[in-house]
Design an enzyme around this catalytic site. Structure first.
Site, PDB file in Angstrom:
ATOM      1  N   GLU A 170      44.948  68.043  34.484  1.00  0.00           N
ATOM      2  CA  GLU A 170      44.881  66.897  35.389  1.00  0.00           C
ATOM      3  C   GLU A 170      45.265  65.598  34.691  1.00  0.00           C
ATOM      4  O   GLU A 170      45.078  65.465  33.485  1.00  0.00           O
ATOM      5  CB  GLU A 170      43.445  66.721  35.906  1.00  0.00           C
ATOM      6  CG  GLU A 170      42.985  67.845  36.786  1.00  0.00           C
ATOM      7  CD  GLU A 170      41.489  67.796  37.049  1.00  0.00           C
ATOM      8  OE1 GLU A 170      40.922  66.689  37.161  1.00  0.00           O
ATOM      9  OE2 GLU A 170      40.892  68.884  37.135  1.00  0.00           O
ATOM     10  N   CYS A 204      45.367  58.312  32.687  1.00  0.00           N
ATOM     11  CA  CYS A 204      44.420  59.117  31.917  1.00  0.00           C
ATOM     12  C   CYS A 204      44.994  60.527  31.828  1.00  0.00           C
ATOM     13  O   CYS A 204      45.238  61.159  32.854  1.00  0.00           O
ATOM     14  CB  CYS A 204      43.080  59.112  32.657  1.00  0.00           C
ATOM     15  SG  CYS A 204      41.868  60.231  31.938  1.00  0.00           S
ATOM     16  N   CYS A 256      38.235  73.139  27.278  1.00  0.00           N
ATOM     17  CA  CYS A 256      37.629  72.434  26.151  1.00  0.00           C
ATOM     18  C   CYS A 256      36.531  73.320  25.583  1.00  0.00           C
ATOM     19  O   CYS A 256      35.897  74.073  26.302  1.00  0.00           O
ATOM     20  CB  CYS A 256      37.022  71.120  26.654  1.00  0.00           C
ATOM     21  SG  CYS A 256      36.285  70.103  25.362  1.00  0.00           S
ATOM     22  N   CYS A 279      29.921  70.060  26.400  1.00  0.00           N
ATOM     23  CA  CYS A 279      29.031  69.013  26.935  1.00  0.00           C
ATOM     24  C   CYS A 279      28.487  69.485  28.290  1.00  0.00           C
ATOM     25  O   CYS A 279      29.243  69.951  29.140  1.00  0.00           O
ATOM     26  CB  CYS A 279      29.783  67.695  27.107  1.00  0.00           C
ATOM     27  SG  CYS A 279      30.422  67.048  25.554  1.00  0.00           S
ATOM     28  N   CYS A 314      29.864  68.151  31.847  1.00  0.00           N
ATOM     29  CA  CYS A 314      31.316  68.047  32.013  1.00  0.00           C
ATOM     30  C   CYS A 314      31.917  69.328  32.595  1.00  0.00           C
ATOM     31  O   CYS A 314      31.635  70.428  32.118  1.00  0.00           O
ATOM     32  CB  CYS A 314      31.955  67.736  30.664  1.00  0.00           C
ATOM     33  SG  CYS A 314      33.739  67.568  30.747  1.00  0.00           S
ATOM     34  N   GLU A 341      39.412  67.815  24.189  1.00  0.00           N
ATOM     35  CA  GLU A 341      38.923  66.942  23.115  1.00  0.00           C
ATOM     36  C   GLU A 341      40.124  66.628  22.210  1.00  0.00           C
ATOM     37  O   GLU A 341      40.593  67.508  21.476  1.00  0.00           O
ATOM     38  CB  GLU A 341      37.796  67.667  22.348  1.00  0.00           C
ATOM     39  CG  GLU A 341      37.416  67.057  21.019  1.00  0.00           C
ATOM     40  CD  GLU A 341      37.110  65.557  21.082  1.00  0.00           C
ATOM     41  OE1 GLU A 341      36.336  65.118  21.939  1.00  0.00           O
ATOM     42  OE2 GLU A 341      37.666  64.821  20.240  1.00  0.00           O
ATOM     43  N   SER A 390      32.165  58.946  22.903  1.00  0.00           N
ATOM     44  CA  SER A 390      31.300  59.361  24.009  1.00  0.00           C
ATOM     45  C   SER A 390      29.896  59.515  23.449  1.00  0.00           C
ATOM     46  O   SER A 390      29.595  60.501  22.790  1.00  0.00           O
ATOM     47  CB  SER A 390      31.790  60.686  24.595  1.00  0.00           C
ATOM     48  OG  SER A 390      33.065  60.486  25.151  1.00  0.00           O
ATOM     49  N   HIS A 423      26.479  58.675  25.154  1.00  0.00           N
ATOM     50  CA  HIS A 423      25.693  59.311  26.223  1.00  0.00           C
ATOM     51  C   HIS A 423      24.203  59.519  25.942  1.00  0.00           C
ATOM     52  O   HIS A 423      23.460  59.887  26.853  1.00  0.00           O
ATOM     53  CB  HIS A 423      26.292  60.653  26.649  1.00  0.00           C
ATOM     54  CG  HIS A 423      27.726  60.586  27.054  1.00  0.00           C
ATOM     55  ND1 HIS A 423      28.289  59.489  27.662  1.00  0.00           N
ATOM     56  CD2 HIS A 423      28.751  61.491  26.933  1.00  0.00           C
ATOM     57  CE1 HIS A 423      29.578  59.713  27.904  1.00  0.00           C
ATOM     58  NE2 HIS A 423      29.882  60.911  27.463  1.00  0.00           N
ATOM     59  N   CYS A 429      35.704  64.920  36.013  1.00  0.00           N
ATOM     60  CA  CYS A 429      36.714  65.328  35.045  1.00  0.00           C
ATOM     61  C   CYS A 429      36.827  66.857  34.972  1.00  0.00           C
ATOM     62  O   CYS A 429      35.866  67.540  34.649  1.00  0.00           O
ATOM     63  CB  CYS A 429      36.301  64.772  33.691  1.00  0.00           C
ATOM     64  SG  CYS A 429      37.429  65.095  32.383  1.00  0.00           S
TER      65      CYS A 429
END
Ligand code: SAH
Length: 350
Positions: free
Chosen positions: A94, A107, A114, A118, A121, A162, A216, A218, A335
């Site tokens: 994407e 973006c 990935c 996380c 995500c 990542e 990131s 968080h 995402c």
């Protein structure tokens, strides 16, 4: 069958080497580079100032990376465009094109899937499938620009994947996208976001690049961060913050910290206190992102008021915090969610 070389992934020096191997003079590399990165042709056949013979020789060994728009969603609210691209091998990634007052920002994804895990995500749910090549990352940019007709003024590496887990390809992409003979995008118009792979942050610092590094974050303590982001078990906050200090010392570039606000998880007074302990005394910028709920996960977004309240708490503690303006609210998909839906449809149809 040996795989053909993707010309779009080659730097000018590498193109020169390849062409020299075919007995070509040095200036050919510039010509081919211009076909690839200025005129952005989709095939070797279109490079009409090369002889037919050379084109045939190149076609035997090489190809030009392209990708196709599989789906496109355009926000009625603000013109944000979300692209689902299909890659040559049938995988999907994407990219999102956002319009700001000062220009448009794209973006992009850096991997198919990935492996960072996380928990909030969507991109990581199916694990890592493969890395994207430099040519594929460039193709996201070229295709979004061609389709939208907009000039892309800045790029953020914040889509699927990542970036520091695909280091070499990402660095090559950055060199290609800022090449004067290509898009010529200045490093200061590029941001790279990472979940915090410490040795790779140190390696990036050595490049002395002027790109913006986003971390990131968080969470403000190891116990909480390790629960949300498994990478923290390997590189806990103390090590991460020390790497950020070294990065700043080497590059002189301010680091920005992303903080996805999850209701009842990381948006309380004690979180603000701990963030003050972690980032007080830094010239840091904190970007608050109300979490995008992912269907497969039970994380909730707080009310607008709770987001403002948290921002106020940080400001009262002397921290510079802004709230990420939400674009494309009507097409909002977390995402990696669009890719995931597409792959699930495919699974249902076999
Ligand atoms: N792997 C990199 C870049 C891709 S993720 C990184 O971790 O930074 C881009 C940003 O979106 C990261 O800050 C990530 O933590 C955040 N993100 C992922 N899922 C999200 C969600 N559901 N809601 C809000 N932000 C999310």
């Amino acid at each position: 069958m040996t795989e053909k070389t993707d010309l779009r992934s080659l730097e000018e020096g590498e193109l020169a080497g390849l062409l020299a191997g075919l007995g070509q003079p040095a200036f050919r590399a510039g010509q081919v580079f211009s076909w690839l990165h200025q005129k952005r042709v989709a095939s070797i056949g279109e490079m009409t100032n090369l002889s037919k013979e050379l084109r045939a020789q190149l076609e035997e060994r090489c190809r030009v990376e392209t990708l196709a728009i599989e789906r496109k969603q355009v926000s009625r609210l603000d013109g944000t465009v979300k692209y689902l691209f299909r890659l040559w091998d049938g995988n999907h990634v994407e990219a999102v094109l956002m319009q700001y007052r000062h220009g448009s920002s794209l973006c992009i994804s850096t991997q198919v899937g990935c492996r960072m895990g996380c928990t909030f995500c969507a991109s990581t749910l199916g694990g890592l499938v493969r890395n994207l090549s430099p040519g594929e990352m460039l193709s996201e940019v070229y295709e979004a620009q061609r389709d939208s007709g907009r000039r892309i003024d800045s790029i953020v590496l914040m889509g699927i994947g990542e970036p520091l887990d695909n280091y070499e390809n990402v660095m090559k992409f950055l060199r290609l996208v800022s090449h004067p003979g290509g898009l010529n995008l200045g490093a200061r118009h590029i941001s790279l976001s990472t979940c915090g792979i410490v040795p790779m942050i140190d390696r990036l610092a050595e490049e002395k690049s002027q790109i913006t590094l986003s971390i990131s974050l968080h969470a403000s303590n190891d116990e909480k961060r390790s629960r949300l982001m498994p990478v923290n078990r390997q590189y806990p906050l103390g090590e991460l913050m020390a790497a950020c200090q070294r990065y700043f010392a080497k590059t002189g570039r301010r680091i920005s910290f992303e903080y996805a606000l999850i209701a009842g998880v990381n948006d309380g007074r004690e979180d603000a206190d701990e963030l003050q302990g972690l980032l007080g005394g830094w010239v840091a910028h904190i970007n608050l992102i109300p979490v995008n709920p992912v269907r497969e996960r039970a994380y909730a977004r707080g009310s607008r008021e709770s987001v403002f309240r948290f921002q106020q708490m940080l400001r009262q503690r002397g921290l510079n915090a802004t709230i990420r303006r939400e674009l494309g609210g009507d097409i909002s998909a977390a995402c990696g969610q669009l890719r995931r839906e597409r792959e699930q449809e495919e699974a249902e149809h076999v």
